[in-house]
Design a protein around this motif. Structure first.
Motif, PDB file in Angstrom:
ATOM      1  N   HIS A 279       0.957  18.646 -10.830  1.00 53.61           N
ATOM      2  CA  HIS A 279       0.912  20.003 -10.278  1.00 53.61           C
ATOM      3  C   HIS A 279       2.030  20.860 -10.870  1.00 53.61           C
ATOM      4  CE1 HIS A 279       0.599  23.264  -7.333  1.00 53.61           C
ATOM      5  NE2 HIS A 279       1.912  23.164  -7.182  1.00 53.61           N
ATOM      6  N   PHE A 280       3.207  20.303 -11.000  1.00 58.32           N
ATOM      7  CA  PHE A 280       4.326  21.064 -11.554  1.00 58.32           C
ATOM      8  C   PHE A 280       4.025  21.485 -12.990  1.00 58.32           C
ATOM      9  CE2 PHE A 280       8.285  21.544 -13.822  1.00 58.32           C
ATOM     10  CZ  PHE A 280       9.050  22.320 -12.963  1.00 58.32           C
ATOM     11  N   VAL A 281       3.547  20.545 -13.800  1.00 55.61           N
ATOM     12  CA  VAL A 281       3.270  20.850 -15.209  1.00 55.61           C
ATOM     13  C   VAL A 281       2.158  21.883 -15.338  1.00 55.61           C
ATOM     14  CG1 VAL A 281       2.388  19.868 -17.364  1.00 55.61           C
ATOM     15  CG2 VAL A 281       4.130  18.643 -16.056  1.00 55.61           C
ATOM     16  N   GLU A 282       1.114  21.754 -14.536  1.00 54.85           N
ATOM     17  CA  GLU A 282      -0.042  22.646 -14.665  1.00 54.85           C
ATOM     18  C   GLU A 282       0.215  24.033 -14.084  1.00 54.85           C
ATOM     19  OE1 GLU A 282      -3.220  20.566 -12.789  1.00 54.85           O
ATOM     20  OE2 GLU A 282      -3.744  19.428 -14.607  1.00 54.85           O
ATOM     21  N   ASN A 283       1.037  24.121 -13.034  1.00 51.14           N
ATOM     22  CA  ASN A 283       1.132  25.372 -12.290  1.00 51.14           C
ATOM     23  C   ASN A 283       2.515  26.009 -12.244  1.00 51.14           C
ATOM     24  OD1 ASN A 283      -1.701  25.394 -11.074  1.00 51.14           O
ATOM     25  ND2 ASN A 283      -0.945  23.394 -10.404  1.00 51.14           N
ATOM     26  N   ARG A 284       3.561  25.261 -12.527  1.00 53.44           N
ATOM     27  CA  ARG A 284       4.895  25.819 -12.369  1.00 53.44           C
ATOM     28  C   ARG A 284       5.748  25.779 -13.635  1.00 53.44           C
ATOM     29  NH1 ARG A 284       2.937  28.364  -9.210  1.00 53.44           N
ATOM     30  NH2 ARG A 284       2.945  28.130  -6.942  1.00 53.44           N
ATOM     31  N   MET A 285       5.367  24.998 -14.614  1.00 53.71           N
ATOM     32  CA  MET A 285       6.129  24.921 -15.859  1.00 53.71           C
ATOM     33  C   MET A 285       5.978  26.229 -16.629  1.00 53.71           C
ATOM     34  SD  MET A 285       5.814  21.982 -18.767  1.00 53.71           S
ATOM     35  CE  MET A 285       6.772  22.058 -20.280  1.00 53.71           C
TER      36      MET A 285
ATOM     37  N   LEU B   6       2.427  16.389 -21.968  1.00 56.50           N
ATOM     38  CA  LEU B   6       2.839  15.912 -20.650  1.00 56.50           C
ATOM     39  C   LEU B   6       1.635  15.590 -19.778  1.00 56.50           C
ATOM     40  CD1 LEU B   6       5.805  18.356 -19.917  1.00 56.50           C
ATOM     41  CD2 LEU B   6       5.975  15.865 -20.113  1.00 56.50           C
ATOM     42  N   LYS B   7       0.640  16.457 -19.795  1.00 53.12           N
ATOM     43  CA  LYS B   7      -0.558  16.228 -18.986  1.00 53.12           C
ATOM     44  C   LYS B   7      -1.293  14.974 -19.436  1.00 53.12           C
ATOM     45  CE  LYS B   7      -3.131  19.853 -18.199  1.00 53.12           C
ATOM     46  NZ  LYS B   7      -3.818  21.153 -18.449  1.00 53.12           N
ATOM     47  N   GLY B   8      -1.358  14.753 -20.739  1.00 53.84           N
ATOM     48  CA  GLY B   8      -2.026  13.553 -21.228  1.00 53.84           C
ATOM     49  C   GLY B   8      -1.297  12.288 -20.838  1.00 53.84           C
ATOM     50  N   ALA B   9       0.039  12.315 -20.926  1.00 52.88           N
ATOM     51  CA  ALA B   9       0.825  11.140 -20.542  1.00 52.88           C
ATOM     52  C   ALA B   9       0.751  10.891 -19.040  1.00 52.88           C
ATOM     53  CB  ALA B   9       2.268  11.321 -20.977  1.00 52.88           C
ATOM     54  N   LEU B  10       0.703  11.957 -18.249  1.00 47.06           N
ATOM     55  CA  LEU B  10       0.567  11.797 -16.800  1.00 47.06           C
ATOM     56  C   LEU B  10      -0.785  11.206 -16.435  1.00 47.06           C
ATOM     57  CD1 LEU B  10       2.286  15.067 -15.569  1.00 47.06           C
ATOM     58  CD2 LEU B  10       2.914  12.751 -14.873  1.00 47.06           C
ATOM     59  N   ALA B  11      -1.817  11.555 -17.195  1.00 43.67           N
ATOM     60  CA  ALA B  11      -3.138  10.977 -16.933  1.00 43.67           C
ATOM     61  C   ALA B  11      -3.100   9.465 -17.112  1.00 43.67           C
ATOM     62  CB  ALA B  11      -4.179  11.603 -17.862  1.00 43.67           C
ATOM     63  N   LYS B  12      -2.355   8.996 -18.095  1.00 45.55           N
ATOM     64  CA  LYS B  12      -2.220   7.547 -18.281  1.00 45.55           C
ATOM     65  C   LYS B  12      -1.421   6.922 -17.139  1.00 45.55           C
ATOM     66  CE  LYS B  12      -2.931   6.985 -23.183  1.00 45.55           C
ATOM     67  NZ  LYS B  12      -2.509   6.216 -24.384  1.00 45.55           N
TER      68      LYS B  12
ATOM     69  N   ALA C 273       0.833  -1.207   0.000  1.00 39.89           N
ATOM     70  CA  ALA C 273       0.000   0.000   0.000  1.00 39.89           C
ATOM     71  C   ALA C 273       0.865   1.254   0.000  1.00 39.89           C
ATOM     72  CB  ALA C 273      -0.929  -0.001   1.214  1.00 39.89           C
ATOM     73  N   ALA C 274       2.003   1.211   0.700  1.00 39.67           N
ATOM     74  CA  ALA C 274       2.904   2.365   0.730  1.00 39.67           C
ATOM     75  C   ALA C 274       3.468   2.650  -0.652  1.00 39.67           C
ATOM     76  CB  ALA C 274       4.029   2.123   1.722  1.00 39.67           C
ATOM     77  N   ALA C 275       3.803   1.596  -1.392  1.00 42.90           N
ATOM     78  CA  ALA C 275       4.296   1.788  -2.757  1.00 42.90           C
ATOM     79  C   ALA C 275       3.221   2.419  -3.637  1.00 42.90           C
ATOM     80  CB  ALA C 275       4.748   0.449  -3.340  1.00 42.90           C
ATOM     81  N   LEU C 276       1.976   1.960  -3.475  1.00 43.78           N
ATOM     82  CA  LEU C 276       0.883   2.526  -4.262  1.00 43.78           C
ATOM     83  C   LEU C 276       0.685   4.003  -3.928  1.00 43.78           C
ATOM     84  CD1 LEU C 276      -1.405   2.107  -6.270  1.00 43.78           C
ATOM     85  CD2 LEU C 276      -2.866   1.403  -4.364  1.00 43.78           C
ATOM     86  N   ARG C 277       0.741   4.345  -2.640  1.00 46.35           N
ATOM     87  CA  ARG C 277       0.598   5.751  -2.254  1.00 46.35           C
ATOM     88  C   ARG C 277       1.712   6.596  -2.854  1.00 46.35           C
ATOM     89  NH1 ARG C 277      -0.879   3.550   2.767  1.00 46.35           N
ATOM     90  NH2 ARG C 277       1.271   3.774   3.525  1.00 46.35           N
ATOM     91  N   GLY C 278       2.925   6.046  -2.838  1.00 49.39           N
ATOM     92  CA  GLY C 278       4.038   6.775  -3.427  1.00 49.39           C
ATOM     93  C   GLY C 278       3.836   7.006  -4.913  1.00 49.39           C
ATOM     94  N   GLY C 279       3.282   5.996  -5.614  1.00 46.92           N
ATOM     95  CA  GLY C 279       3.014   6.159  -7.033  1.00 46.92           C
ATOM     96  C   GLY C 279       1.991   7.244  -7.299  1.00 46.92           C
ATOM     97  N   VAL C 280       0.918   7.257  -6.521  1.00 43.78           N
ATOM     98  CA  VAL C 280      -0.120   8.272  -6.676  1.00 43.78           C
ATOM     99  C   VAL C 280       0.435   9.658  -6.336  1.00 43.78           C
ATOM    100  CG1 VAL C 280      -2.345   9.085  -5.803  1.00 43.78           C
ATOM    101  CG2 VAL C 280      -1.991   6.642  -6.269  1.00 43.78           C
ATOM    102  N   ASP C 281       1.161   9.756  -5.219  1.00 40.91           N
ATOM    103  CA  ASP C 281       1.715  11.048  -4.804  1.00 40.91           C
ATOM    104  C   ASP C 281       2.659  11.620  -5.852  1.00 40.91           C
ATOM    105  OD1 ASP C 281       0.312  11.012  -2.434  1.00 40.91           O
ATOM    106  OD2 ASP C 281       1.977  10.227  -1.238  1.00 40.91           O
ATOM    107  N   SER C 282       3.488  10.759  -6.453  1.00 40.74           N
ATOM    108  CA  SER C 282       4.456  11.254  -7.434  1.00 40.74           C
ATOM    109  C   SER C 282       3.759  11.770  -8.683  1.00 40.74           C
ATOM    110  CB  SER C 282       5.459  10.155  -7.793  1.00 40.74           C
ATOM    111  OG  SER C 282       4.823   9.055  -8.444  1.00 40.74           O
ATOM    112  N   VAL C 283       2.701  11.085  -9.126  1.00 41.25           N
ATOM    113  CA  VAL C 283       1.956  11.559 -10.299  1.00 41.25           C
ATOM    114  C   VAL C 283       1.255  12.872  -9.983  1.00 41.25           C
ATOM    115  CG1 VAL C 283       0.062  11.053 -11.888  1.00 41.25           C
ATOM    116  CG2 VAL C 283       1.686   9.252 -11.270  1.00 41.25           C
ATOM    117  N   ASP C 284       0.656  12.968  -8.812  1.00 41.88           N
ATOM    118  CA  ASP C 284       0.017  14.225  -8.413  1.00 41.88           C
ATOM    119  C   ASP C 284       1.034  15.366  -8.386  1.00 41.88           C
ATOM    120  OD1 ASP C 284      -2.398  12.945  -8.152  1.00 41.88           O
ATOM    121  OD2 ASP C 284      -2.310  12.780  -5.961  1.00 41.88           O
TER     122      ASP C 284
END
Length: 513
Positions: A136-142, A170-176, A121-132
């Motif tokens: 956020h970086f692409v949408e708000n800071r790039m 980038l946003k489309g690939a991150l959605a996948k 479960a910790a690995a899954l949370r890390g995967g979700v957190d990293s994508v989020d």
């Protein structure tokens, strides 16, 4: 997997670029060394009004005066940069490059039952957190002057691993990636606890993550502007005498930091464990890479969006400092940059920039014009544009026929005599299509001869158009790349487009035409 990532990171390959007119150019001799530094105030804002007298460099226990100091802003003129349809920038437009390297192994441990489930479960949370975080970086800071690449260790990231300025792609690939934060085929790392704990497999995975970051560092080295690797990891082994694998990881981190310093790359590290403590809570390996390259370590923090906000803020400008050593001092050792004004914080790497970073050492990129096909930067000596028809769906037995065309401006081609006595020009055109896995689907080079009057003025020439078709049977993000070279003048131009082939539904069985 590392071989595939190396292929993907080839897209970072770019010839070294001439400095922009706004960049400082310093002559560097055997006794003058450079170091970059970021200075912030008590509110974390970058400070830009310091002078050489406000700094000192401590090397081998001795204070060295700073001979020159220049602040290089990285965000001031971004508003003037328009969006690029091919996701690439001219060398003079590139200000910053960011590569995210995400390492989240899936762990199986023989504690049994709930303990094993908690690690998964910790690995899954890390995967979700990293994508989020990356979203956020692409949408708000790039920014328009940025190139961004993202790769997950132990998971094929495909074209997402390429440096691009295309925010939409980038946003489309991150959605996948969000749909599968931990790949189904990602290897599980098994940790034995009896008769004693062994971390062999996890140690090897940690080393793969470091090698991936090192590949990113090596291939960022040839780019202009500020270069940053963000290594976000969970389950990184500590440097502990009782854990030989952890000591190997720490040593590899030291080698990574050394290479980053030579390449002028800063490494920021993030522990994806956040506030959740486990047997891998020690972050000294991550700290080593960050502290020695002028970066930051983030731990005990679940607010990952604010973490990348902070990293982006630290990349809005930096100082380039120069200092001298006495003729008999030899090569510089470990250094520490200090700022004399009170209330300020300085971040700098632990060694001077490599001599390859000196502005007068940078070669002309046109000497390696073939590398422009793989470069994330645009080459516009010979203007080339690309148009792609909206692709139909692919997959489930359905093939999509991709159609694209190149338009080449001929104002700058050299017209001369062709074989047979006619006049015209010769273009060498290389085109390649990379698939969702980052590998070439098709790559070919052809030479084309075009007739043209010898005395036609540049203003009266018409563009040349070449059209292409190719079938693909998988959905996902593809990229078309093209390099066009005038064989007489060696002028060249390139173009690239990243686009999504939608997935076919169960009802679609005919080939898309």
């Amino acid at each position: 997997m590392l071989r595939l990532l190396t292929v993907l990171f080839l897209s970072f390959l770019a010839p070294a670029q001439q400095p922009r007119e706004s960049d400082p150019v310093f002559k560097v001799d055997a006794t003058v060394f450079q170091v970059d530094a970021v200075v912030t105030d008590a509110k974390g804002q970058v400070v830009s009004d310091l002078e050489a007298r406000d700094f000192e460099v401590v090397e081998k226990g001795k204070s060295r005066a700073v001979d020159y100091c220049s602040f290089i802003p990285l965000t001031g003129d971004r508003a003037a940069l328009g969006p690029k349809s091919d996701g690439r920038l001219l060398p003079e437009e590139l200000r910053r490059s960011f590569v995210f390297v995400i390492s989240i192994p899936s762990i199986d441990i023989d504690l049994g039952g709930e303990a094993t489930a908690n690690f998964r479960a910790a690995a899954l949370r890390g995967g979700v957190d990293s994508v989020d975080m990356m979203t956020h970086f692409v949408e708000n800071r790039m920014q328009p002057g940025d190139l961004v690449g993202m790769v997950k260790v132990d998971q094929a990231s495909g074209l997402l691993a390429q440096l691009t300025n295309d925010r939409t792609a980038l946003k489309g690939a991150l959605a996948k990636m969000r749909a599968e934060p931990i790949a189904r085929d990602a290897p599980s790392i098994f940790i034995r606890t009896t008769p004693s704990i062994t971390f062999t497999e996890l140690g090897q995975q940690n080393l793969r993550a470091i090698r991936t970051a090192r590949t990113a560092v090596d291939l960022l080295a040839g780019l202009p502007g500020r270069k940053t690797v963000i290594l976000a990891a969970r389950f990184m082994l500590p440097n502990n005498p009782r854990i030989p694998e952890g000591q190997m990881v720490s040593a590899a981190m030291g080698e990574l930091a050394q290479r980053a310093n030579q390449a002028g790359v800063t490494i920021h590290t993030i522990s994806l464990s956040g506030m959740q403590r486990d047997m891998f809570g020690n972050t000294d390996a991550l700290l080593r890479a960050a502290s020695e390259t002028g970066g930051t370590l983030t731990e005990n923090n679940h607010a990952f969006n604010s973490v990348v906000d902070r990293i982006e803020a630290l990349n809005r400008g930096y100082y380039l400092l120069g200092y001298r050593l006495p003729e008999n001092a030899g090569e510089p050792g470990k250094i520490k940059v200090r700022v004399k004004r009170s209330g300020l914080d300085v971040r700098a790497r632990s060694s001077a920039l490599g001599q390859g970073q000196a502005a007068d050492k940078i070669p002309d990129p046109r000497r390696k014009v073939a590398a422009a096909l793989l470069s994330p930067l645009a080459l516009r000596d010979l203007p080339v544009s690309m148009a792609i028809e909206p692709p139909p769906p692919a997959g489930r037995g359905t093939k999509a026929r991709l159609r694209y065309s190149l338009e080449i401006d001929t104002d700058k081609v050299d017209i001369g005599r062709l074989e047979g006595g006619e006049h015209g020009f010769i273009l060498e055109i290389t085109t390649g299509l990379a698939g969702p896995d980052g590998n070439w689907v098709k790559l070919e080079t052809n030479t084309h001869y075009f007739r043209a009057p010898a005395n036609i003025p540049a203003s009266g020439r018409t563009p040349v158009t070449k059209s292409y078709e190719i079938e693909v049977d998988k959905s996902g993000y593809y990229q078309v790349r093209a390099l066009v070279r005038d064989k007489r003048s060696n002028r060249a131009g390139n173009a690239a487009r990243l686009f999504n082939v939608p997935a076919a539904t169960g009802k679609q069985t005919a080939s898309g035409n």
